[in-house]
Design a protein around this motif. Sequence first.
Motif, short mmCIF file in Angstrom:
data_model
loop_
_atom_site.label_atom_id
_atom_site.label_comp_id
_atom_site.label_asym_id
_atom_site.label_seq_id
_atom_site.Cartn_x
_atom_site.Cartn_y
_atom_site.Cartn_z
N ASP A 1 -0.83 2.02 2.40
CA ASP A 1 -0.89 2.66 1.09
C ASP A 1 -1.08 4.17 1.17
O ASP A 1 -0.69 4.89 0.25
N ASP A 2 -1.66 4.67 2.27
CA ASP A 2 -1.84 6.11 2.36
C ASP A 2 -0.52 6.86 2.50
O ASP A 2 -0.46 8.08 2.32
N LEU A 3 0.56 6.13 2.78
CA LEU A 3 1.88 6.78 2.87
C LEU A 3 2.34 7.31 1.52
O LEU A 3 3.15 8.25 1.47
N ASP B 1 4.12 12.12 -0.85
CA ASP B 1 4.09 12.73 -2.20
C ASP B 1 4.82 11.88 -3.23
O ASP B 1 5.54 12.40 -4.09
N ILE B 2 4.62 10.56 -3.16
CA ILE B 2 5.21 9.63 -4.13
C ILE B 2 4.08 9.00 -4.95
O ILE B 2 3.23 8.31 -4.39
N PRO B 3 4.05 9.23 -6.27
CA PRO B 3 3.01 8.58 -7.08
C PRO B 3 3.17 7.06 -7.06
O PRO B 3 4.28 6.54 -7.16
N GLN B 4 2.06 6.36 -6.90
CA GLN B 4 2.09 4.90 -6.93
C GLN B 4 1.74 4.41 -8.33
O GLN B 4 0.62 4.64 -8.80
N PRO B 5 2.68 3.76 -9.02
CA PRO B 5 2.39 3.28 -10.38
C PRO B 5 1.23 2.28 -10.36
O PRO B 5 1.11 1.48 -9.44
N PRO B 6 0.37 2.31 -11.38
CA PRO B 6 -0.77 1.38 -11.42
C PRO B 6 -0.34 -0.08 -11.28
O PRO B 6 -1.06 -0.87 -10.66
N VAL C 1 2.42 -7.30 -3.93
CA VAL C 1 2.28 -7.62 -2.51
C VAL C 1 2.75 -6.41 -1.69
O VAL C 1 3.52 -5.56 -2.18
N PRO C 2 2.28 -6.27 -0.43
CA PRO C 2 2.67 -5.12 0.39
C PRO C 2 4.18 -4.94 0.50
O PRO C 2 4.67 -3.80 0.52
N ARG C 3 4.94 -6.01 0.57
CA ARG C 3 6.40 -5.87 0.69
C ARG C 3 6.96 -5.12 -0.51
O ARG C 3 7.80 -4.24 -0.35
N PHE D 1 9.25 -0.16 -2.87
CA PHE D 1 9.19 0.90 -3.89
C PHE D 1 9.07 2.26 -3.23
O PHE D 1 9.80 3.21 -3.59
N LEU D 2 8.17 2.37 -2.27
CA LEU D 2 7.97 3.66 -1.58
C LEU D 2 9.24 4.10 -0.88
O LEU D 2 9.63 5.27 -0.96
#
Length: 243
Positions: free
Chosen positions: A44-46, A51-56, A62-64, A69-70
Amino acid sequence: MTTPFFSDLHARAHGFLSDITQVDSLIPGAVLVSASYDEAAFSDDLFDRLDIPQPPILTRAVPRRRAEFLAGRTMAQAAMASLGVPLLPVENAPSRAPLWPKGLSGSISHARGRCACLLSQDTGRSFGIDTEAIAEGRSLNAILTQTLSKTERVLVSNGPYPANTNATLTFSAKEALFKALYPQVGHHFGFDAATLTEPPHKDSLTLSLTTNLTDTLPKGSRFDIHLTLTPTHVSTWLSVPKP
């Protein structure tokens, strides 16, 4: 083609992304960027490193799904860099389709270790890209029985590639076409709404609508769709004018 921005992405990705490349989209004014991604290297620190916002909503995924998404959103950033435009976040519509910043139109795809983005400043056109792992076994059987007609199953047994590759290409092209046409159609339509007209060619294939989708997308409308292959994946893409 690689760029200093791609090299920087590779370094910041800490093994999550590799083979970041811009290829000829064959569509004037559009860039196509693709890469490999390693789900096992995801953390998740990636999101912060890239510099990609992670949507709530993704915090419960799941990690996949978070890795996909990333990877896709990072390709969007790479495509923006290739166009020379500001690197802005790409939000999600309720349909989960990307909401592009003003002045941009594009499409994102990811599938089992490959990701890609097709992007343009031509907002008078819609774009669709799809990437798929070349199907075998149960995945191939699902494509043959659930997404291709009897006529299409005959067509994919011919052409320049093995039948399973041709079948995957046809499935992928239907997905790309859906992405390109959805903004005009405004609702989901099935795989049987478009049909392969002849065996795939080396660099393209053609789909034809089997039904009227809108007044400007009547039955019989034909779409030439670009394609490329790696040893493990296929990609298909196109653009269509907006009415």
